[in-house]
Design a protein around this motif. Structure first.
Motif, PDB file in Angstrom:
ATOM      1  N   MET A  63      37.776  42.093  29.278  1.00 22.37           N
ATOM      2  CA  MET A  63      36.911  42.233  30.480  1.00 22.37           C
ATOM      3  C   MET A  63      36.201  40.809  30.853  1.00 22.37           C
ATOM      4  N   THR A  64      35.864  39.782  29.853  1.00 23.72           N
ATOM      5  CA  THR A  64      35.414  38.571  30.058  1.00 23.72           C
ATOM      6  C   THR A  64      36.642  37.899  30.713  1.00 23.72           C
ATOM      7  N   ILE A  65      37.841  37.710  30.084  1.00 19.13           N
ATOM      8  CA  ILE A  65      38.924  37.183  30.672  1.00 19.13           C
ATOM      9  C   ILE A  65      39.104  37.670  32.212  1.00 19.13           C
ATOM     10  N   SER A  66      39.113  38.983  32.542  1.00 17.64           N
ATOM     11  CA  SER A  66      39.204  39.352  33.831  1.00 17.64           C
ATOM     12  C   SER A  66      38.304  38.978  34.726  1.00 17.64           C
ATOM     13  N   GLY A  69      38.570  35.230  35.445  1.00 26.48           N
ATOM     14  CA  GLY A  69      39.825  35.018  36.491  1.00 26.48           C
ATOM     15  C   GLY A  69      39.527  35.469  37.750  1.00 26.48           C
ATOM     16  N   PHE A  70      38.789  36.647  37.989  1.00 23.18           N
ATOM     17  CA  PHE A  70      38.253  36.953  39.239  1.00 23.18           C
ATOM     18  C   PHE A  70      37.745  35.874  40.106  1.00 23.18           C
ATOM     19  N   PHE A  71      36.730  35.423  39.319  1.00 22.93           N
ATOM     20  CA  PHE A  71      35.549  34.267  39.866  1.00 22.93           C
ATOM     21  C   PHE A  71      36.518  33.006  40.360  1.00 22.93           C
ATOM     22  N   TYR A  72      37.515  32.653  39.233  1.00 20.10           N
ATOM     23  CA  TYR A  72      38.242  31.545  39.776  1.00 20.10           C
ATOM     24  C   TYR A  72      39.095  31.813  40.876  1.00 20.10           C
TER      25      TYR A  72
END
Length: 139
Positions: A63-66, A69-72
């Motif tokens: 969840m943290t990586i996703s 990634g969404f913010f990036y």
């Protein structure tokens, strides 16, 4: 025939016995003979253990990586949109700058001394000469 002493023969036999004994200096070449505590047991591929990770930690990491990634990706698209706007504004600024320079040049041509003197002649004005006459001193 060469005569050899008993001491020479004993030392030769002692050297041969040392060669036949297993070497315990390097761990990678040791054989598990059970005689020494330095013996290394070979591990079978099934004996290699994979570290266990708790499922909640795996879910949290995913969840943290996703989210990151969404913010990036959102940041990248916003930056591209701003770059497009800046490019459009830059083009508009260059167009306005060229137009201003053209109008300024036209204004300078219309209000310059040559234009004013020619308009004055067409309207019937007479040139009065230089405003600052040259003063000559006689001696």
């Amino acid at each position: 025939m060469i005569a050899r002493s008993k001491d020479y023969i004993k030392s030769k036999k002692a050297n041969q016995q040392r060669v036949d004994q297993p070497y315990y200096g390097l761990k990678s070449y040791k054989v598990n003979t059970g005689k020494s505590s330095y013996a290394v047991k070979k591990k079978s591929p099934s004996a290699i253990k994979v570290p266990k990770v708790a499922p909640w930690k795996m879910i949290l990491a995913t969840m943290t990586i996703s989210i990151v990634g969404f913010f990036y990706i959102t940041h990248v698209f916003a930056t591209q949109k701003i770059l497009k706007e800046v490019t459009e504004l830059r083009r508009a600024h260059e167009t306005a700058k060229r137009s201003h320079a053209e109008h300024s040049l036209t204004y300078d041509r219309k209000t310059g001394p040559a234009q004013i003197y020619s308009k004055a002649r067409t309207q019937g004005f007479i040139h009065g000469g230089a405003a600052d006459p040259i003063i000559r001193i006689e001696r």
